[in-house]
Structures are given as C-alpha cells and as structure tokens.
Design an enzyme around this catalytic site. Structure first.
Site, PDB file in Angstrom:
ATOM      1  N   CYS A 154      -7.735  -1.902   8.109  1.00  0.00           N
ATOM      2  CA  CYS A 154      -6.381  -1.840   7.554  1.00  0.00           C
ATOM      3  C   CYS A 154      -6.031  -0.390   7.206  1.00  0.00           C
ATOM      4  O   CYS A 154      -4.994   0.122   7.620  1.00  0.00           O
ATOM      5  CB  CYS A 154      -6.256  -2.734   6.328  1.00  0.00           C
ATOM      6  SG  CYS A 154      -6.371  -4.495   6.729  1.00  0.00           S
TER       7      CYS A 154
ATOM      8  N   HIS B 172      -0.934  -5.491   2.391  1.00  0.00           N
ATOM      9  CA  HIS B 172      -2.021  -6.461   2.412  1.00  0.00           C
ATOM     10  C   HIS B 172      -1.486  -7.795   1.900  1.00  0.00           C
ATOM     11  O   HIS B 172      -0.874  -7.846   0.825  1.00  0.00           O
ATOM     12  CB  HIS B 172      -3.178  -6.016   1.516  1.00  0.00           C
ATOM     13  CG  HIS B 172      -4.188  -5.203   2.229  1.00  0.00           C
ATOM     14  ND1 HIS B 172      -4.425  -3.884   1.946  1.00  0.00           N
ATOM     15  CD2 HIS B 172      -5.037  -5.535   3.234  1.00  0.00           C
ATOM     16  CE1 HIS B 172      -5.377  -3.437   2.733  1.00  0.00           C
ATOM     17  NE2 HIS B 172      -5.760  -4.415   3.528  1.00  0.00           N
TER      18      HIS B 172
ATOM     19  N   GLU C 209       0.840  -1.200   0.000  1.00  0.00           N
ATOM     20  CA  GLU C 209       0.000   0.000   0.000  1.00  0.00           C
ATOM     21  C   GLU C 209       0.874   1.247   0.000  1.00  0.00           C
ATOM     22  O   GLU C 209       1.829   1.333   0.759  1.00  0.00           O
ATOM     23  CB  GLU C 209      -0.943  -0.010   1.203  1.00  0.00           C
ATOM     24  CG  GLU C 209      -1.849  -1.226   1.278  1.00  0.00           C
ATOM     25  CD  GLU C 209      -2.798  -1.388   0.101  1.00  0.00           C
ATOM     26  OE1 GLU C 209      -3.001  -0.427  -0.677  1.00  0.00           O
ATOM     27  OE2 GLU C 209      -3.358  -2.494  -0.053  1.00  0.00           O
TER      28      GLU C 209
END
Length: 173
Positions: free
Chosen positions: A119, A140, A56
């Site tokens: 998250c 992730h 991410e």
C-alpha cells in the site's frame, strides 16, 4: 485491481493511468495490521475488526514489511525511489474527505503511516511519479463483513463513492 507484488503493482497503476488519463486518482487498499490478528484482538479485548477508513496523508520512501509479496519477495529497509525525498504528502483533500465520511456516519481518521508493505509502496511511487500530473492519495479501508469486518460491501462502496465525490468537488479549488 493491482497485483500484490513489488514488481507489478506500480506497473499496473502506470498502465491504468496510461489507459484512462485521469485528472485525479485515489488508490484503496484493505488494511493489514495487528488488528487483523485474532490473537492480538483477543489479547486487547477487541472482538471485531474496526470499521474505520484511514485517509493516508504521508507516503514514505521505504519498503519494510517482513512478510513477502505474492511472488515471495521481501523488502526490508529499501528505498522505493533511490535518492528521492523520504516523505511525500498526499495531494488530495484529505480533511474534506474525512469530514464528508463522518457526516455520512462512517468512522474516518487521517493517518500519517500507510505502513511498509505494498500500500505504501504504490502510494509513494504514484505520489512521486505523478505529482505534477494530477492530485492523488491513498485510503486504507477495513475488511468487509464477509472477511470478518463490520461494513457490508455496499456500505464500503458508498464510502468510496463519498470519497470520490468529495475529491471531485475540490478539484480546481
């Protein structure tokens, strides 16, 4: 291991930072998406969950998942940190991490959307609160084979070690 509640997840992260005083940090979360749904996979002709690790790159200042956390709390359209910037970039070496994973034979993609559930929530809070203290980011990971995924726990642990080692090599660069 962070609790799956809006009230406690970042508190647990803060406690870990206080206890360990890290020079850098990575959070990991098992991704949940339409791909997790067997009916969605069937409708698209996808039989297995992907084995991709999503590195991410952007944390967004919004909660927005329609599903409740483990305490039954739902947050839709709320700012995580009121008045803070709408987006914060990860401060870990995302491209180098992706390259290292791919060189080791893993599927890895850079992602600009950490979702709208816990998250992204912890990613944004940690990015906001610890930005000046240490580099940080979120990855992730796919479910392991015992959860219907393709990777074994050992393979996933190896991928996580590659990420951590790449991060350490880039500290201070």
């Amino acid at each position: 291991c962070l609790p799956v509640t809006y009230a406690d997840t970042f508190r647990a992260f803060e406690q870990a930072v206080s206890e360990y005083d890290p020079e850098a940090a990575i959070s990991f979360g098992v991704y949940g998406s339409k791909l997790d749904s067997p009916s969605f996979r069937e409708s698209k002709g996808v039989t297995d969950l992907p084995a991709t690790l999503f590195i991410e790159t952007i944390a967004r200042n919004r909660d927005g998942a329609p599903k409740p956390d483990n305490a039954g709390v739902t947050r839709v359209g709320e700012e995580i940190v009121p008045g803070a910037p709408p987006e914060l970039p990860a401060t870990f070496p995302a491209m180098a991490m992706q390259r290292s994973l791919r060189e080791a034979g893993f599927e890895a993609e850079l992602s600009e959307d950490a979702g709208s559930y816990l998250c992204n929530h912890v990613f944004y809070r940690a990015s906001h609160d610890y930005r000046e203290r240490f580099p940080y980011g979120f990855v992730h990971v796919p479910p392991v084979d015992t959860m219907g995924g393709k990777l074994s726990l050992k393979q996933l642990a190896n991928a996580m070690a590659i990420l951590a080692n790449t991060f350490v090599r880039h500290l201070g660069s």
